[in-house]
Design a protein around this motif. Structure first.
Motif, PDB file in Angstrom:
ATOM      1  N   TYR A  54       0.837  -1.350  -0.075  1.00 43.57           N
ATOM      2  CA  TYR A  54       0.049   0.246  -0.219  1.00 43.57           C
ATOM      3  C   TYR A  54       0.911   1.031   0.154  1.00 43.57           C
ATOM      4  CZ  TYR A  54       0.664   1.807   4.904  1.00 43.57           C
ATOM      5  OH  TYR A  54       1.359   2.421   5.991  1.00 43.57           O
ATOM      6  N   VAL A  55       0.330   2.431  -0.124  1.00 42.12           N
ATOM      7  CA  VAL A  55       1.212   3.454  -0.571  1.00 42.12           C
ATOM      8  C   VAL A  55      -0.098   4.883   0.175  1.00 42.12           C
ATOM      9  CG1 VAL A  55       1.934   5.313  -1.681  1.00 42.12           C
ATOM     10  CG2 VAL A  55       2.787   3.124  -2.433  1.00 42.12           C
ATOM     11  N   VAL A  57       0.215   9.028   0.811  1.00 40.32           N
ATOM     12  CA  VAL A  57       1.266  10.351   0.708  1.00 40.32           C
ATOM     13  C   VAL A  57       0.416  11.515   1.330  1.00 40.32           C
ATOM     14  CG1 VAL A  57       2.356  11.403  -0.896  1.00 40.32           C
ATOM     15  CG2 VAL A  57       2.345   9.227  -1.421  1.00 40.32           C
ATOM     16  N   MET A 100       3.582  -2.993   7.450  1.00 38.95           N
ATOM     17  CA  MET A 100       3.081  -2.233   7.606  1.00 38.95           C
ATOM     18  C   MET A 100       1.719  -1.412   7.238  1.00 38.95           C
ATOM     19  SD  MET A 100       5.194   1.458   6.670  1.00 38.95           S
ATOM     20  CE  MET A 100       6.635   1.423   6.735  1.00 38.95           C
ATOM     21  N   ASP A 156       7.979  16.169   2.174  1.00 35.10           N
ATOM     22  CA  ASP A 156       7.009  16.774   1.544  1.00 35.10           C
ATOM     23  C   ASP A 156       6.205  17.879   2.511  1.00 35.10           C
ATOM     24  OD1 ASP A 156       7.138  15.139   3.606  1.00 35.10           O
ATOM     25  OD2 ASP A 156       4.900  14.141   2.880  1.00 35.10           O
ATOM     26  N   TYR A 167       5.348  18.161   6.677  1.00 37.26           N
ATOM     27  CA  TYR A 167       5.040  16.426   7.510  1.00 37.26           C
ATOM     28  C   TYR A 167       6.233  16.006   8.564  1.00 37.26           C
ATOM     29  CZ  TYR A 167       2.927  11.639   8.595  1.00 37.26           C
ATOM     30  OH  TYR A 167       2.415  10.691   8.730  1.00 37.26           O
ATOM     31  N   ARG A 201      13.944   7.137   4.791  1.00 39.85           N
ATOM     32  CA  ARG A 201      12.668   7.283   5.081  1.00 39.85           C
ATOM     33  C   ARG A 201      12.861   6.459   7.071  1.00 39.85           C
ATOM     34  NH1 ARG A 201       7.878   3.237   3.793  1.00 39.85           N
ATOM     35  NH2 ARG A 201       7.044   4.476   5.037  1.00 39.85           N
ATOM     36  N   GLY A 209       1.200   2.772  10.622  1.00 41.63           N
ATOM     37  CA  GLY A 209       2.916   4.082   9.486  1.00 41.63           C
ATOM     38  C   GLY A 209       2.456   5.472   9.468  1.00 41.63           C
ATOM     39  N   HIS A 212       6.691   6.836  10.817  1.00 40.70           N
ATOM     40  CA  HIS A 212       7.405   5.456   9.662  1.00 40.70           C
ATOM     41  C   HIS A 212       7.331   6.945   8.263  1.00 40.70           C
ATOM     42  CE1 HIS A 212       6.766   1.100  10.503  1.00 40.70           C
ATOM     43  NE2 HIS A 212       5.652   2.131  11.084  1.00 40.70           N
ATOM     44  N   LYS A 214       8.838   9.120   5.388  1.00 39.89           N
ATOM     45  CA  LYS A 214       9.232   9.204   4.530  1.00 39.89           C
ATOM     46  C   LYS A 214       9.655  10.384   4.264  1.00 39.89           C
ATOM     47  CE  LYS A 214       4.954   7.591   2.328  1.00 39.89           C
ATOM     48  NZ  LYS A 214       4.354   6.698   1.104  1.00 39.89           N
ATOM     49  N   TRP A 215      10.673  10.357   2.713  1.00 38.09           N
ATOM     50  CA  TRP A 215      12.045  11.474   2.683  1.00 38.09           C
ATOM     51  C   TRP A 215      12.909  12.570   3.596  1.00 38.09           C
ATOM     52  CZ3 TRP A 215       6.624  11.415   1.095  1.00 38.09           C
ATOM     53  CH2 TRP A 215       5.883  10.371   0.714  1.00 38.09           C
ATOM     54  N   TYR A 234      -3.864  12.321  14.671  1.00 42.62           N
ATOM     55  CA  TYR A 234      -3.853  10.798  14.831  1.00 42.62           C
ATOM     56  C   TYR A 234      -4.049  10.525  16.657  1.00 42.62           C
ATOM     57  CZ  TYR A 234      -2.117  10.086  10.680  1.00 42.62           C
ATOM     58  OH  TYR A 234      -1.993   9.565   8.734  1.00 42.62           O
TER      59      TYR A 234
HETATM   60  N1  LIG Z   1       7.043  12.145   4.769  1.00 41.96           N
HETATM   61  C1  LIG Z   1       5.951  11.775   4.590  1.00 41.96           C
HETATM   62  N2  LIG Z   1       5.438  10.233   5.324  1.00 41.96           N
HETATM   63  C2  LIG Z   1       5.187   9.620   5.217  1.00 41.96           C
HETATM   64  C3  LIG Z   1       3.582  10.563   4.691  1.00 41.96           C
HETATM   65  C4  LIG Z   1       3.951  11.676   3.926  1.00 41.96           C
HETATM   66  O1  LIG Z   1       2.057  11.930   3.458  1.00 41.96           O
HETATM   67  N3  LIG Z   1       4.685  12.112   4.557  1.00 41.96           N
HETATM   68  N4  LIG Z   1       1.928   9.506   5.558  1.00 41.96           N
HETATM   69  C5  LIG Z   1       2.629   8.272   6.548  1.00 41.96           C
HETATM   70  C6  LIG Z   1       1.845   7.212   6.674  1.00 41.96           C
HETATM   71  S1  LIG Z   1       0.058   7.753   7.460  1.00 41.96           S
HETATM   72  C7  LIG Z   1       1.563   6.337   6.562  1.00 41.96           C
HETATM   73  S2  LIG Z   1       0.822   5.431   6.382  1.00 41.96           S
HETATM   74  C8  LIG Z   1       3.186   5.840   5.639  1.00 41.96           C
HETATM   75  C9  LIG Z   1       2.763   5.122   4.246  1.00 41.96           C
HETATM   76  O2  LIG Z   1       3.807   4.368   3.867  1.00 41.96           O
HETATM   77  P1  LIG Z   1       4.115   4.095   2.316  1.00 41.96           P
HETATM   78  O3  LIG Z   1       3.345   4.605   1.620  1.00 41.96           O
HETATM   79  O4  LIG Z   1       5.301   3.515   2.412  1.00 41.96           O
HETATM   80  O5  LIG Z   1       3.091   2.299   2.878  1.00 41.96           O
HETATM   81  O6  LIG Z   1       3.616   6.621   5.059  1.00 41.96           O
HETATM   82  C10 LIG Z   1       3.746   7.840   6.651  1.00 41.96           C
HETATM   83  N5  LIG Z   1       4.605   8.418   5.918  1.00 41.96           N
END
Ligand SMILES: Nc1nc2c(c(=O)[nH]1)N[C@H]1C(S)=C(S)[C@@H](COP(=O)(O)O)O[C@H]1N2
Ligand SMILES: [Mo]
Length: 371
Positions: A54-55, A57, A100, A156, A167, A201, A209, A212, A214-215, A234
């Protein structure tokens, strides 16, 4: 975009509920099309094929130049460092298999429906993440983890319910220093796909999720409780005014590999009468899965499934059981229990934001006579 002065950021973080007959809107559809789920048949694999993970963003996927990318790390005492990908590659690495799951998984099945990313049950996937334990990274950067929390910020940027933001999420220091909390640069042995956070990440095994990040671009040790938008949002609340409790670790859940073959529109299954092997996978972020039960009569009776070998404390575990399928319509359910004694509920677990709904997913099956 400034937030209206009469509404606090805390109020803005709360999701609107759909009205009694309000269907999925074009906005929810556009989110659902960007943020794809794992198809249920991918429950067949221990490691989710990467494109089927799943993704989610929130804003735009950033295009980061790996040569220019730096991870800025800062401590309370003014210590700071900027690490390149080559700096990270020189540090000891570790690989952890992690299931995840988005905290909003199952949201669209709730009534009333919180209006946000309208997940059914597929906001989950399992991967092997490789990277540098955050504790080692801080030590190598000369940043002491003296403080209350560690704040993680991604590249982002966007606006959510009127609040413009990067984020960002935080972890308590003790959680952040767990040896399996990684700054990951690889997913299943290859560089991170861009949608999963390239070039680096955070991976927090066992947590939903949103933790975790990302970027990843910034890691900062702070001496206060971080209350950024993504922390206000959350929280588990029943009423808009509830203070609520933070969403943290993944609650137990089991999902079946859908048996037989599907109907294109309804996804209902068709199975031939006789012995049917039912399999699936179960996970929990709060403790090892110790039991999975399966019902073939919509929760009337439950039978213990056999658990397969553990594939890691934070990765899902296979279960299997047999079913002597008799002609007619059936609803299959599975539920997991973990070592803390938490049992997955069979009905939806409602909260105002639609978080941590680990209710069992009903699988509708039509059994047809053979021949
Ligand atoms: N920088 C950043 N990290 C993020 C997010 C995001 O929108 N931006 N989304 C989060 C959410 S809500 C989830 S559920 C997971 C999804 O990770 P995936 O897309 O690798 O499955 O990343 C998390 N990390
Ligand atoms: Mo999420």
């Amino acid at each position: 975009m400034a937030s209206p002065p009469t509404r606090s950021r805390d109020e803005l973080a709360r999701a609107r509920l759909a009205g009694p007959d309000e269907g999925i809107s074009a906005e929810e559809l556009s989110l659902a099309a960007r943020n794809h789920a794992m198809p249920m048949e991918a429950m067949r694999w221990d490691l989710t094929p990467v494109g089927l993970h799943y993704v989610l963003v929130h804003y735009d996927i950033p295009a980061l130049d790996p040569a220019a990318w730096r991870l800025r790390v800062a401590g309370l005492d003014g210590s700071a460092a900027a690490l390149s990908l080559a700096d990270l590659a020189a540090l000891p690495r570790r690989t952890v298999a992690v299931t995840m799951e988005c905290a909003g998984n199952g949201r669209a099945l709730l009534e009333p429906r919180p209006v946000s990313q309208p997940w059914l049950s597929g906001a989950v996937g399992t991967a092997e993440w490789t990277g540098v334990p955050l504790a080692d990274l801080l030590a190598a950067a000369g940043v002491r983890p003296d403080g209350l929390e560690v704040v993680f910020t991604g590249a982002d940027h966007g606006v959510e319910r009127g609040v413009e933001q990067d984020y960002a999420r935080a972890l308590p220091v003790a959680e952040a220093l767990r040896p399996d909390v990684l700054v990951a640069t690889e997913m299943n042995g290859a560089p991170l796909p861009v949608q999963h956070g390239f070039p680096a990440r955070l991976v927090v095994p066992g947590w939903y999720g949103m933790a975790h990040v990302k970027w990843l671009t910034d890691v900062a040790v702070v001496d206060h409780e971080f209350d950024g938008f993504q922390h206000q949002a959350y929280r588990l609340r029943q009423e808009p005014d509830d203070e609520g409790v933070p969403v943290t670790r993944i609650l137990p859940r089991a999902l079946l590999v859908p048996p037989g073959f599907p109907d294109f529109m309804t996804r209902d299954r068709t199975v031939t009468a006789g012995p049917v092997a039912l399999t699936g996978r179960a996970w929990s972020g709060t403790g090892e899965v110790t039991r999975v039960e399966v019902s073939t009569d919509d929760g009337g009776h439950w039978a213990d499934a056999e658990l397969g070998p553990s594939t890691g404390r934070y990765a899902w575990r296979e279960f299997r059981t047999g079913w002597d399928a008799e002609p007619g319509d059936h609803v299959l359910l599975a539920r997991a229990t973990d070592e803390t004694g938490q049992v997955q509920p069979t009905g939806p677990a409602w909260s105002r934001g639609g978080f941590a709904n680990n209710g069992s997913e009903p699988v509708r099956v039509r059994v047809v006579a053979s021949g």
